[in-house]
Design a protein around this motif. Structure first.
Motif, PDB file in Angstrom:
ATOM      1  N   GLY A 238       0.946  -1.249   0.048  1.00  0.00           N
ATOM      2  CA  GLY A 238      -0.149  -0.442   0.219  1.00  0.00           C
ATOM      3  C   GLY A 238       0.675   1.140   0.254  1.00  0.00           C
ATOM      4  O   GLY A 238       1.971   1.659   0.419  1.00  0.00           O
ATOM      5  N   PRO A 239       0.266   2.257  -0.220  1.00  0.00           N
ATOM      6  CA  PRO A 239       1.093   3.746  -0.423  1.00  0.00           C
ATOM      7  C   PRO A 239       1.301   3.902   1.063  1.00  0.00           C
ATOM      8  O   PRO A 239       2.196   4.741   0.802  1.00  0.00           O
ATOM      9  CB  PRO A 239       0.253   4.919  -0.676  1.00  0.00           C
ATOM     10  N   MET A 240       0.904   3.060   1.652  1.00  0.00           N
ATOM     11  CA  MET A 240       1.296   4.144   3.378  1.00  0.00           C
ATOM     12  C   MET A 240       1.617   3.123   3.756  1.00  0.00           C
ATOM     13  O   MET A 240       1.856   2.795   5.655  1.00  0.00           O
ATOM     14  CB  MET A 240       0.269   4.490   4.060  1.00  0.00           C
ATOM     15  N   PHE A 241       2.579   1.750   3.517  1.00  0.00           N
ATOM     16  CA  PHE A 241       2.834   0.672   4.436  1.00  0.00           C
ATOM     17  C   PHE A 241       4.194   1.284   4.912  1.00  0.00           C
ATOM     18  O   PHE A 241       5.495   1.811   4.180  1.00  0.00           O
ATOM     19  CB  PHE A 241       3.990  -0.110   2.879  1.00  0.00           C
ATOM     20  N   ARG A 242       4.363   1.516   6.371  1.00  0.00           N
ATOM     21  CA  ARG A 242       5.348   1.237   7.961  1.00  0.00           C
ATOM     22  C   ARG A 242       5.892   2.707   7.215  1.00  0.00           C
ATOM     23  O   ARG A 242       6.923   2.801   8.031  1.00  0.00           O
ATOM     24  CB  ARG A 242       6.790   0.706   6.390  1.00  0.00           C
ATOM     25  N   VAL A 243       4.745   3.449   7.265  1.00  0.00           N
ATOM     26  CA  VAL A 243       4.523   4.878   7.471  1.00  0.00           C
ATOM     27  C   VAL A 243       4.547   4.687   9.016  1.00  0.00           C
ATOM     28  O   VAL A 243       4.509   5.514   9.514  1.00  0.00           O
ATOM     29  CB  VAL A 243       3.353   5.422   6.445  1.00  0.00           C
TER      30      VAL A 243
END
Length: 700
Positions: A342-347
């Motif tokens: 996803g676009p916010m993985f590990r954010v």
């Protein structure tokens, strides 16, 4: 710290103390040394009385929140006393009693019993892994209430002025021991949730009663002394009583204000999942802006809403397609956006993902409730958070080149000398530069270039064995005259009366709870008698001087520093000790080398020779006998000095940087050579000597 930074910190600390006192109550207790402590201890009962919260408060969440908010106090246990016993006053009963209390809070140099570290373990068990107290990252490492810093700041500020504010320090210390933890933590302990933690057991253990008794004795002694020198109702006695009461009552007031804010925050729903989510968006907003320009929510871009209106953003996010109220597992925000790919993985960290999860799950029951505003008040004021002693390589060292006598006197009274740090840095730098210049020359050249623990241990064993062989034996005739023995002992007075001075600031928070710091703390504590004036090394030497018929002025007085009884050279080494002690982190390797040289210097040989000379003329030999045993190379101070150096070199070798290891070892040996007054080279006529300490070294 740089000189400018040190002066600024002192000014801000003094201003902060004044503000706390001006805004606080004006206590007027009875001016009696025998009832003052009891009256104050009675006032502390309310501070330890458990308080409750509104219905619906999650006990575990509340406990974790309060533990976090109390972290500045818990991680700085005993800091108000950290400078009360120092090279200038450790021989006195008041300072010794204060040190006894401080030593209890620091586990007497045992890391396993250090109250600050025990509190850190308690925090970690609740999911909080905070930076070291010396790190500026601590301020922003968690969502702290503004009032969480105030009492700790007050205690630290007082500790900077053990001369000016000793009454307030004693009062604040008495309050800390009487109310060793916040009411909610105390209630949690009673309920059994944290009762078995080593922190609680340590704070409420038998040592606490001894600490209270020691502080009561200190207060009684000082007020008795004032009563003997003046009328009971005199200004000095009344000011001392008022100061002690003020330190206690202001501490009580600051704790009460903090507890009020904690209660208000919790009862206002500050621990609700919604508050936690708003705070999460607020903290992440500065990093998120610029990545969501295309996405819109309620007619505005994500970037605008995240930064300008976190509460509104969270409210609208709850109604968006990315969230299924009450069902985190089915919500695209968790299932897709922050999942792998996803676009916010590990954010978000694991703890932050849990916050999002709890918020979505709570939406089913909170849908009708209005979303709260900001969860925490911003910190209104913060002292400069530049790490202590972070001097740059371009710092210039300039001074008026005071005589060792004058510098000794000023550094024995640093609170009354605004330029003390500047003068100390200049003197220590010149001294170390001269020592470094003879790094490869006899009689003590660098023993080996490439450091290993094995080589170091082999050198240590050979050196200590050589010192034992150098002793001529008790059968050797004493050739020194009685007058020569006395004069030699007299010239050592300025040095021995500040025994341990090079380590005096290793009692400070951020240093004493490190592996190296704990060792140095134990050594310094031994030197000043572990809180017992009878065992205090300078006092033992004073008794020897008395036996020799030598009268001494107060070691802090100008009369002592300029007494013609002493040669000028007698003040050189103690002036260096006092100077280098002002910079415990900056000159850590050098301090460790100096410490080894000092602890090893007389073991096995010189001390035994001195004993024979003293005994020959009927003088007490306790001072040299004590050092020959306490400094022993097996488990004594010499062995501890070696261990501290090995810990430092472990850090250097872990870098796998041969140059760094070599530089660290050379700095240690420079410190070793610095015990002997270095010669002034002819080049100094043209170029002032300069010493670069090199890169900062860790003190874990």
């Amino acid at each position: 710290m740089t000189t400018e930074l040190g002066q600024m910190a002192s000014r801000e600390a003094l201003a902060f103390i004044t503000k706390c006192h001006d805004n606080g109550p004006n206590p007027r207790p009875a001016c009696s040394p025998h009832v003052l402590a009891e009256e104050l201890l009675g006032m502390a009962e309310s501070a330890c009385a458990p308080f409750g919260f509104g219905i619906g408060a999650d006990t575990r969440a509340v406990e974790a929140f309060v533990l976090l908010q109390n972290a500045p106090n818990g991680l700085l246990a005993g800091c108000v006393l950290q400078n009360m016993a120092n090279a200038s006053n450790s021989h006195g009963e008041i300072a010794s009693l204060a040190h006894r209390v401080h030593a209890w809070q620091l586990g007497k140099g045992r890391l396993a019993d250090n109250h600050s570290l025990l509190y850190r373990r308690l925090l970690e068990a609740s999911g909080y892994d905070l930076p070291l107290v010396s790190s500026p990252r601590l301020f922003d490492s968690a969502p702290f209430l503004s009032s969480s810093w105030t009492l700790a700041a007050y205690r630290l500020s007082l500790s900077v002025f053990p001369d000016r504010h000793w009454p307030e320090i004693l009062g604040a210390a008495l309050f800390e021991v009487a109310a060793p933890m916040s009411s909610w933590i105390a209630m949690g302990a009673e309920a059994g949730s944290i009762a078995k933690s080593r922190y609680v057991l340590a704070r409420f253990g038998d040592g606490r009663l001894d600490a209270i008794d020691a502080l009561k004795k200190a207060i009684g002694r000082v007020l008795d002394q004032l009563s003997l020198t003046s009328e009971p109702e005199s200004t000095s006695a009344h000011q001392a009583v008022s100061g002690i009461a003020r330190g206690f009552v202001v501490s009580l007031r600051l704790l009460s204000l903090w507890q009020d804010e904690v209660i208000h925050h919790i009862e206002a729903g500050g621990l609700s999942p919604a508050h936690a989510m708003v705070d999460l968006v607020r903290r992440k907003g500065m990093h998120a802006a610029g990545y969501h320009g295309r996405l819109r929510l309620a007619g505005k871009t994500f970037d605008e809403r995240i930064v300008d209106d976190p509460a509104g953003f969270v409210s609208d996010l709850a109604c968006s397609p990315w969230v299924v109220p009450g069902n985190p597992e089915c919500s695209p925000l968790l299932r897709k956006l922050i999942a792998f790919g996803g676009p916010m993985f590990r954010v978000f960290s694991e703890q932050e993902v849990e916050t999002i999860h709890a918020w979505i799950k709570s939406l089913a029951v909170e849908a009708a409730a209005p979303l709260p505003g900001p969860a925490l008040k911003p910190v209104e004021h913060r002292l400069d958070t530049t790490p202590i002693e972070q001097a740059t390589a371009s710092d210039e060292v300039r001074d008026a080149k005071l005589s060792p006598r004058d510098l000794f006197h000023r550094l024995m009274n640093p609170e009354w000398n605004d330029d003390a740090q500047k003068q100390a840095l200049a003197f220590a730098s010149r001294w170390l530069a001269r020592a470094k210049a003879v790094l490869h020359r006899r009689p003590d050249p660098l023993p080996f270039d490439s450091y290993t623990h094995q080589r170091f241990r082999r050198w240590f064993a050979d050196r200590s064995a050589a010192q034992v062989r150098a002793y001529g034996g008790p059968q050797r005739a004493v050739t020194k005259s009685r007058e020569a023995v006395i004069d030699e002992a007299v010239q050592l007075c300025p040095t021995i009366l500040v025994d341990g001075a090079w380590l005096q600031r290793w009692t400070n928070a951020g240093l004493a709870e490190t592996s190296i710091g704990a060792i140095l703390y134990k050594i310094f504590s031994d030197e000043i008698g572990n809180g017992d004036t009878v065992q205090n090394h300078p006092n033992i030497y004073r008794r020897l001087m008395h036996q020799m018929g030598v009268k001494l002025h107060d070691v802090r007085s100008a009369e002592f520093a300029h007494d013609p009884l002493f040669d000028d050279a007698a003040f050189e080494v103690p002036a260096f000790w006092l100077s280098v002690s002002m910079f415990p982190s900056r000159f850590l390797p050098e301090t460790l080398g100096l410490n080894l040289a000092m602890e090893l210097s007389g073991v096995g040989g010189a001390y035994r020779t001195a004993r024979d000379e003293l005994a020959h003329y009927g003088f007490d030999t306790l001072f040299v006998d004590l050092h020959n045993t306490i400094d022993n190379v097996s488990t004594g101070h010499s062995a501890m000095a070696v261990e501290a150096i090995e810990l430092l070199m472990d850090e250097a070798m872990a870098s796998h940087d041969a140059l760094h290891v070599s530089e660290s070892w050379q700095r240690v040996w420079t410190g070793f050579l610095s015990l002997s007054p270095p010669k002034v080279g002819w080049k100094e006529l043209f170029v002032a000597p300069r010493y670069r300490a090199g890169r900062p070294l860790p003190t874990r």
